[in-house]
Design a protein around this motif. Sequence first.
Motif, PDB file in Angstrom:
ATOM      1  N   HIS A   1      -5.490  -1.798   2.494  1.00  0.00           N
ATOM      2  CA  HIS A   1      -5.272  -0.766   1.467  1.00  0.00           C
ATOM      3  C   HIS A   1      -6.583  -0.045   1.156  1.00  0.00           C
ATOM      4  CE1 HIS A   1      -4.584   0.677  -2.731  1.00  0.00           C
ATOM      5  NE2 HIS A   1      -5.582  -0.107  -3.091  1.00  0.00           N
ATOM      6  N   GLU A   2      -7.629  -0.808   0.923  1.00  0.00           N
ATOM      7  CA  GLU A   2      -8.908  -0.211   0.523  1.00  0.00           C
ATOM      8  C   GLU A   2      -9.515   0.602   1.674  1.00  0.00           C
ATOM      9  OE1 GLU A   2      -9.647  -0.566  -2.565  1.00  0.00           O
ATOM     10  OE2 GLU A   2     -11.773  -0.042  -2.822  1.00  0.00           O
ATOM     11  N   GLU A   3      -9.362   0.103   2.897  1.00  0.00           N
ATOM     12  CA  GLU A   3      -9.924   0.839   4.045  1.00  0.00           C
ATOM     13  C   GLU A   3      -9.258   2.202   4.207  1.00  0.00           C
ATOM     14  OE1 GLU A   3      -9.708  -1.877   7.352  1.00  0.00           O
ATOM     15  OE2 GLU A   3     -11.601  -2.874   6.785  1.00  0.00           O
ATOM     16  N   ARG A   4      -7.946   2.258   3.932  1.00  0.00           N
ATOM     17  CA  ARG A   4      -7.266   3.561   3.980  1.00  0.00           C
ATOM     18  C   ARG A   4      -7.889   4.527   2.986  1.00  0.00           C
ATOM     19  NH1 ARG A   4      -2.610   0.669   4.213  1.00  0.00           N
ATOM     20  NH2 ARG A   4      -2.052   0.993   2.037  1.00  0.00           N
ATOM     21  N   LEU A   5      -8.152   4.027   1.779  1.00  0.00           N
ATOM     22  CA  LEU A   5      -8.725   4.892   0.740  1.00  0.00           C
ATOM     23  C   LEU A   5     -10.129   5.364   1.122  1.00  0.00           C
ATOM     24  CD1 LEU A   5      -7.718   3.006  -2.534  1.00  0.00           C
ATOM     25  CD2 LEU A   5      -6.763   5.147  -1.658  1.00  0.00           C
ATOM     26  N   VAL A   6     -10.933   4.442   1.636  1.00  0.00           N
ATOM     27  CA  VAL A   6     -12.312   4.804   2.008  1.00  0.00           C
ATOM     28  C   VAL A   6     -12.271   5.861   3.113  1.00  0.00           C
ATOM     29  CG1 VAL A   6     -14.469   3.955   2.998  1.00  0.00           C
ATOM     30  CG2 VAL A   6     -13.276   2.596   1.263  1.00  0.00           C
ATOM     31  N   GLU A   7     -11.341   5.693   4.031  1.00  0.00           N
ATOM     32  CA  GLU A   7     -11.199   6.683   5.107  1.00  0.00           C
ATOM     33  C   GLU A   7     -10.812   8.050   4.539  1.00  0.00           C
ATOM     34  OE1 GLU A   7      -8.624   7.081   9.186  1.00  0.00           O
ATOM     35  OE2 GLU A   7      -8.917   5.068   8.354  1.00  0.00           O
TER      36      GLU A   7
ATOM     37  N   ASP B   1     -19.184   5.311  -2.318  1.00  0.00           N
ATOM     38  CA  ASP B   1     -20.292   4.963  -3.215  1.00  0.00           C
ATOM     39  C   ASP B   1     -20.600   6.112  -4.179  1.00  0.00           C
ATOM     40  OD1 ASP B   1     -20.351   2.626  -1.815  1.00  0.00           O
ATOM     41  OD2 ASP B   1     -22.185   3.079  -0.702  1.00  0.00           O
ATOM     42  N   ARG B   2     -20.490   7.325  -3.673  1.00  0.00           N
ATOM     43  CA  ARG B   2     -20.759   8.502  -4.499  1.00  0.00           C
ATOM     44  C   ARG B   2     -19.722   8.607  -5.633  1.00  0.00           C
ATOM     45  NH1 ARG B   2     -23.973  11.371  -6.813  1.00  0.00           N
ATOM     46  NH2 ARG B   2     -23.689  13.608  -6.945  1.00  0.00           N
ATOM     47  N   LEU B   3     -18.461   8.378  -5.258  1.00  0.00           N
ATOM     48  CA  LEU B   3     -17.398   8.399  -6.273  1.00  0.00           C
ATOM     49  C   LEU B   3     -17.676   7.348  -7.340  1.00  0.00           C
ATOM     50  CD1 LEU B   3     -14.615   9.177  -7.434  1.00  0.00           C
ATOM     51  CD2 LEU B   3     -13.574   7.602  -5.778  1.00  0.00           C
TER      52      LEU B   3
ATOM     53  N   LEU C   1     -13.853  14.764  -4.884  1.00  0.00           N
ATOM     54  CA  LEU C   1     -13.588  13.422  -4.349  1.00  0.00           C
ATOM     55  C   LEU C   1     -12.202  12.935  -4.773  1.00  0.00           C
ATOM     56  CD1 LEU C   1     -17.134  11.888  -4.915  1.00  0.00           C
ATOM     57  CD2 LEU C   1     -16.039  12.270  -2.692  1.00  0.00           C
ATOM     58  N   LEU C   2     -11.791  13.247  -6.008  1.00  0.00           N
ATOM     59  CA  LEU C   2     -10.461  12.847  -6.457  1.00  0.00           C
ATOM     60  C   LEU C   2      -9.375  13.597  -5.679  1.00  0.00           C
ATOM     61  CD1 LEU C   2     -11.105  12.636 -10.328  1.00  0.00           C
ATOM     62  CD2 LEU C   2     -11.091  10.763  -8.667  1.00  0.00           C
ATOM     63  N   ASP C   3      -9.674  14.865  -5.316  1.00  0.00           N
ATOM     64  CA  ASP C   3      -8.772  15.614  -4.429  1.00  0.00           C
ATOM     65  C   ASP C   3      -8.515  14.857  -3.135  1.00  0.00           C
ATOM     66  OD1 ASP C   3      -8.148  17.977  -5.733  1.00  0.00           O
ATOM     67  OD2 ASP C   3      -9.912  19.058  -4.985  1.00  0.00           O
ATOM     68  N   ARG C   4      -9.604  14.323  -2.579  1.00  0.00           N
ATOM     69  CA  ARG C   4      -9.450  13.615  -1.305  1.00  0.00           C
ATOM     70  C   ARG C   4      -8.583  12.375  -1.458  1.00  0.00           C
ATOM     71  NH1 ARG C   4     -15.564  13.634   1.331  1.00  0.00           N
ATOM     72  NH2 ARG C   4     -16.068  15.787   0.807  1.00  0.00           N
TER      73      ARG C   4
ATOM     74  N   LEU D   1     -11.491   9.194   1.664  1.00  0.00           N
ATOM     75  CA  LEU D   1     -12.648   9.748   0.948  1.00  0.00           C
ATOM     76  C   LEU D   1     -13.687  10.325   1.910  1.00  0.00           C
ATOM     77  CD1 LEU D   1     -13.148   7.135  -1.896  1.00  0.00           C
ATOM     78  CD2 LEU D   1     -12.933   9.603  -2.210  1.00  0.00           C
ATOM     79  N   GLY D   2     -13.688   9.849   3.138  1.00  0.00           N
ATOM     80  CA  GLY D   2     -14.663  10.337   4.118  1.00  0.00           C
ATOM     81  C   GLY D   2     -15.666   9.278   4.543  1.00  0.00           C
ATOM     82  N   GLY D   3     -15.492   8.053   4.065  1.00  0.00           N
ATOM     83  CA  GLY D   3     -16.377   6.972   4.478  1.00  0.00           C
ATOM     84  C   GLY D   3     -17.024   6.260   3.299  1.00  0.00           C
ATOM     85  N   PRO D   4     -17.755   5.178   3.615  1.00  0.00           N
ATOM     86  CA  PRO D   4     -18.345   4.347   2.551  1.00  0.00           C
ATOM     87  C   PRO D   4     -19.347   5.098   1.680  1.00  0.00           C
ATOM     88  CG  PRO D   4     -18.436   3.204   4.663  1.00  0.00           C
ATOM     89  CD  PRO D   4     -17.990   4.599   4.949  1.00  0.00           C
TER      90      PRO D   4
END
Lengths: 169, 169
Positions: free
Chosen positions: B141-147, B156-158, A161-164, B149-152
């Motif tokens: 900013h946060e939406e870019r990061l969530v995207e 949450d997993r992170l 996840l940190l990679d992503r 990561l692959g989604g919400p």
Amino acid sequence: MSDATTRPPEAAKRGRPRLDELTATDVEGIPALETIIGYRLRRAQLYVFQDFIESFTRMKLRPAEFSVLSVMARRPGLKQTEIAEELGIKRANFVALMDSLERRGLAERRKADTDKRSHSLHLTPEGVRFVRKMMAVWTAHEERLVEKLGGPKERDRLIELLDRVVARD
Amino acid sequence: MSDATTRPPEAAKRGRPRLDELTATDVEGIPALETIIGYRLRRAQLYVFQDFIESFTRMKLRPAEFSVLSVMARRPGLKQTEIAEELGIKRANFVALMDSLERRGLAERRKADTDKRSHSLHLTPEGVRFVRKMMAVWTAHEERLVEKLGGPKERDRLIELLDRVVARD
């Protein structure tokens, strides 16, 4: 339960929102810090670094110094600029860090064969002995963290996840 | 390919390991930085903070200031010590941060009703308007990061894994 606390605010009574007061909707839109990626990363990083620093109290080693010594041990002879760039350490900070490792007798700069202007970095014999002890302390620290995460699979999942997060767009 | 490079080191020839040279086994035991939890957390945190700072270049806002303004917006009237402790900010750093927010007219300290020695923290009307703009910039900013990561769900997993890292033993 008094009138004063149950009475609606002036703005609501007048039916027009005040721009200099946060509405309930505004407040709902403000996330709890616990859900913010950057905030949570920072808290976790500080926790891990604190545990690292406590583990290395006697050896007086900071995380950035650990990283530099690890790279020198695995790949002796790399240039200053190469290690600094790889670790994302600014040039001035890296020079100060190497000065400190040299003063402690753990590492040395040697004139690089190929380019007399740059230096290649090497562990000294004392640095080699230090790195062996460092790895034993570090292993115990890291194993505690992996156990907290739930095992090596969860560690791998975290790192994936940190990679992503840091992947180029 | 010369004799000089293929010849075994002196120690191996004599059949006893030298304590001031790393053996192949030593080197194998030194982890690549990419697999180290603390190192990876730090790199990801720096990446996210850099993206945050670039997003807020015009508003001149740093992550710690964002956190303090968010808490004041969600829970006006908390005391300095309460917010500082909750955010894990050292007292001296927190005082400097609040001084800066006051100078910019965004927040104010008020004498707390219950304890004249401590101050409760509030947004000013200008601070309220600033927080509304801040939330819009932060959301992008946060939406870019969530995207990334692959989604919400992945976010949450992170955060769940980061929870485990900082959990008390």
